[in-house]
Write an enzyme that holds these catalytic residues in place. Structure first.
Site, PDB file in Angstrom:
ATOM      1  N   THR A  87       0.756  -1.194   0.154  1.00  0.00           N
ATOM      2  CA  THR A  87      -0.018   0.119  -0.136  1.00  0.00           C
ATOM      3  C   THR A  87       0.795   1.159   0.144  1.00  0.00           C
ATOM      4  O   THR A  87       0.579   2.238  -0.706  1.00  0.00           O
ATOM      5  CB  THR A  87      -0.979  -0.020   1.512  1.00  0.00           C
ATOM      6  OG1 THR A  87      -1.658  -1.391   1.231  1.00  0.00           O
ATOM      7  CG2 THR A  87      -1.893   1.233   1.223  1.00  0.00           C
ATOM      8  N   THR A 163       2.427  -4.560   4.419  1.00  0.00           N
ATOM      9  CA  THR A 163       2.560  -4.617   6.030  1.00  0.00           C
ATOM     10  C   THR A 163       2.203  -6.249   6.485  1.00  0.00           C
ATOM     11  O   THR A 163       2.998  -6.476   7.292  1.00  0.00           O
ATOM     12  CB  THR A 163       1.463  -3.957   6.651  1.00  0.00           C
ATOM     13  OG1 THR A 163       0.272  -4.064   6.213  1.00  0.00           O
ATOM     14  CG2 THR A 163       1.964  -2.389   6.641  1.00  0.00           C
ATOM     15  N   ASP A 164       1.625  -6.985   5.571  1.00  0.00           N
ATOM     16  CA  ASP A 164       1.260  -8.335   5.900  1.00  0.00           C
ATOM     17  C   ASP A 164       2.455  -9.023   6.431  1.00  0.00           C
ATOM     18  O   ASP A 164       2.435  -9.702   7.509  1.00  0.00           O
ATOM     19  CB  ASP A 164       0.466  -8.916   4.899  1.00  0.00           C
ATOM     20  CG  ASP A 164      -0.798  -8.520   4.639  1.00  0.00           C
ATOM     21  OD1 ASP A 164      -1.142  -7.804   5.333  1.00  0.00           O
ATOM     22  OD2 ASP A 164      -1.432  -9.250   3.953  1.00  0.00           O
ATOM     23  N   LYS A 240       3.006  -7.593  13.346  1.00  0.00           N
ATOM     24  CA  LYS A 240       1.661  -7.194  13.002  1.00  0.00           C
ATOM     25  C   LYS A 240       0.485  -7.819  13.823  1.00  0.00           C
ATOM     26  O   LYS A 240       0.176  -8.997  13.680  1.00  0.00           O
ATOM     27  CB  LYS A 240       1.329  -7.402  11.436  1.00  0.00           C
ATOM     28  CG  LYS A 240       0.211  -6.675  11.071  1.00  0.00           C
ATOM     29  CD  LYS A 240       0.016  -6.701   9.395  1.00  0.00           C
ATOM     30  CE  LYS A 240      -1.438  -5.915   9.022  1.00  0.00           C
ATOM     31  NZ  LYS A 240      -1.596  -6.253   7.654  1.00  0.00           N
TER      32      LYS A 240
HETATM   33  N1  GLU Z   1      -1.910  -7.397   1.689  1.00  0.00           N
HETATM   34  C1  GLU Z   1      -0.808  -6.636   1.200  1.00  0.00           C
HETATM   35  C2  GLU Z   1       0.681  -6.556   1.399  1.00  0.00           C
HETATM   36  O1  GLU Z   1       1.074  -6.730   2.713  1.00  0.00           O
HETATM   37  C3  GLU Z   1      -1.432  -4.923   1.200  1.00  0.00           C
HETATM   38  C4  GLU Z   1      -1.498  -4.465   2.546  1.00  0.00           C
HETATM   39  C5  GLU Z   1      -0.272  -3.473   2.766  1.00  0.00           C
HETATM   40  O2  GLU Z   1       0.355  -2.979   2.051  1.00  0.00           O
HETATM   41  O3  GLU Z   1      -0.316  -3.376   4.158  1.00  0.00           O
HETATM   42  O4  GLU Z   1       1.338  -6.296   0.875  1.00  0.00           O
END
Ligand code: GLU
Length: 417
Positions: A87, A163-164, A240
């Site tokens: 994101t 972030t995942d 997380k």
């Molecule tokens: N799930 C995706 C990722 O971890 C998009 C969410 C995000 O960027 O935090 O890349």
């Protein structure tokens, strides 16, 4: 004249003025992206909107507007932004409202001009993936890119990441790189088109850490529910802990190294950390990808563990219950693994606290079967440490010694929390 998405407008409401680009809105609020990179959501009731520029009269993109807009400022440190996707690396297309995962340092600097006061930036897109698609060979490639940037004179590195799985990548780079400069992972929980986006704040705080003397791999993300501060988490102690909250990242079994005050940019630290230029740059990025993290659940068949042994896995981390337990019928499989020189490390589903397999009979039998206590390590950190250790060394006894040791403060000698 009616305003539409993509127009630059001024919105006045209750004596307050907002200026920015009209963003897509599904709530009936007027959403505008302001020059600060933040979005404002304004209830149209009682608001006056003046169009400053129609979208068709604006340049197609920052690139079309000319690249010379952002100049380097003499005397500022050099920071490289490496993007892997997620994101934080998304860009809003004001014409369609779509969020696309595009990246260039210029795009980020155009969106968050405050960054240009902190450092001179260069940027590279290493990947453009969602972080659930990360894998060991990508961590290796990323580590090579980081080391190259440091060799080329970067005073700090920012890695934009989904972030995942950010904590896995951060832990991997932490084990792989001896770094003389800060290596900062940053992401955002909410994309820039949302009123509560954490994009700009996280990026600005990450930049502050990248030019600081904290020469470790860290994760810098929103520190609490408000917009006051970002936490500086040690890469091997962070997780997380929420699907959507902006302050999803928490240090586990540790305080964060410190905080960045968003208003002043000041960094306050509360833990000891490796200082800038203390370490010589070194890269040890061999990994053994055939390692597994297996969660024990009540009644789960020991065949689950048996599968990994027979499938040729080289190391196994078990996420056990409580102090580090599995049911008695799993213990012969643990013994089978260790007798084949497959290290087995036990961590806990509790996350908080420390493994102690000397209290109950099951635990003692697990130790007798050759398992190693994962101390107060997070299960995913134990997995990454297993992959890294077996990538460095094949001898079973030596590998077990490394697994028991403390390499990047992934283990606290004593439990403090
Ligand atoms: N799930 C995706 C990722 O971890 C998009 C969410 C995000 O960027 O935090 O890349």
């Amino acid at each position: 004249m009616e305003f539409e998405e993509g127009d630059r407008v001024k919105v006045e409401k209750g004596g307050v003025q907002y200026e920015g680009i009209v963003m897509p809105s599904t709530t009936g609020h007027i959403i505008i992206k302001m020059i600060s990179g933040y979005n404002a959501g304004i209830d149209p009731q009682g608001a006056t909107v003046t169009i400053i520029q129609k979208k068709q009269d604006m340049p197609v993109s920052s690139k079309a507007a000319g690249k010379g807009g952002i100049r380097s400022k003499p005397g500022l440190p050099k920071v490289s932004i490496l993007s892997t996707g997620g994101t934080i690396a998304s860009k809003i297309d004001y014409r369609t409202g779509a969020v696309t995962s595009q990246f260039s340092a210029d795009d980020i600097l155009q969106a968050i001009p405050e960054l240009t006061e902190i450092a001179n930036f260069s940027g590279k897109a290493i990947y453009n993936i969602l972080s659930e698609n990360m894998k060991a060979e990508y961590w290796q490639e990323l580590s090579r890119a980081v080391v190259e940037e440091i060799k080329n004179g970067a005073d700090g590195i920012i890695i934009a990441h989904g972030t995942d799985t950010m904590m896995y990548s951060a832990a991997a780079l932490s084990f792989m790189i001896d770094t003389p400069v800060p290596i900062v992972f940053v992401g955002s929980q909410r994309s820039a088109d949302r009123p509560s986006s954490d994009n700009a704040m996280n990026a600005i705080c990450a930049a502050k850490v990248a030019v600081s003397d904290i020469a470790e791999v860290t994760v810098v993300m929103h520190g609490d529910g408000s917009d006051d501060k970002c936490s500086i988490h040690r890469a091997t102690k962070v997780r997380k802990m929420h699907t959507s909250r902006r302050d999803a990242f928490r240090s586990i079994n540790s305080e964060p190294i410190g905080y960045v005050d968003y208003a002043t940019g000041e960094i306050c630290t509360s833990l000891p950390y490796a200082k800038r230029n203390e370490k010589e740059l070194a890269l040890n990025n061999s990994l053994e990808p055939k390692c597994a993290l297996v969660k024990f659940t009540p009644g789960a068949s020991p065949d689950i563990l048996g599968y990994f042994i027979d499938a040729g896995y080289k190391g196994i981390v078990i996420e056990g219950t409580g102090l580090g337990h599995v049911s008695t019928d799993w213990i012969p499989q643990i013994e089978r693994a260790t007798s084949k020189n497959i290290p087995v490390m036990v961590t806990s589903q509790c996350l908080n606290g420390r493994i102690c397999d000397r209290v109950y009979d099951t635990g003692r039998d697990i130790l007798k079967a050759g398992a190693i206590e994962g101390e107060d390590m997070l299960p995913e950190v134990a997995l990454v440490k297993m992959m890294w250790t077996l990538g460095q060394i094949q001898d079973y006894g030596a590998a077990v010694d490394i697994l028991k040791g403390n390499i990047r403060s992934e283990i606290n000698e004593r439990s403090l929390m």
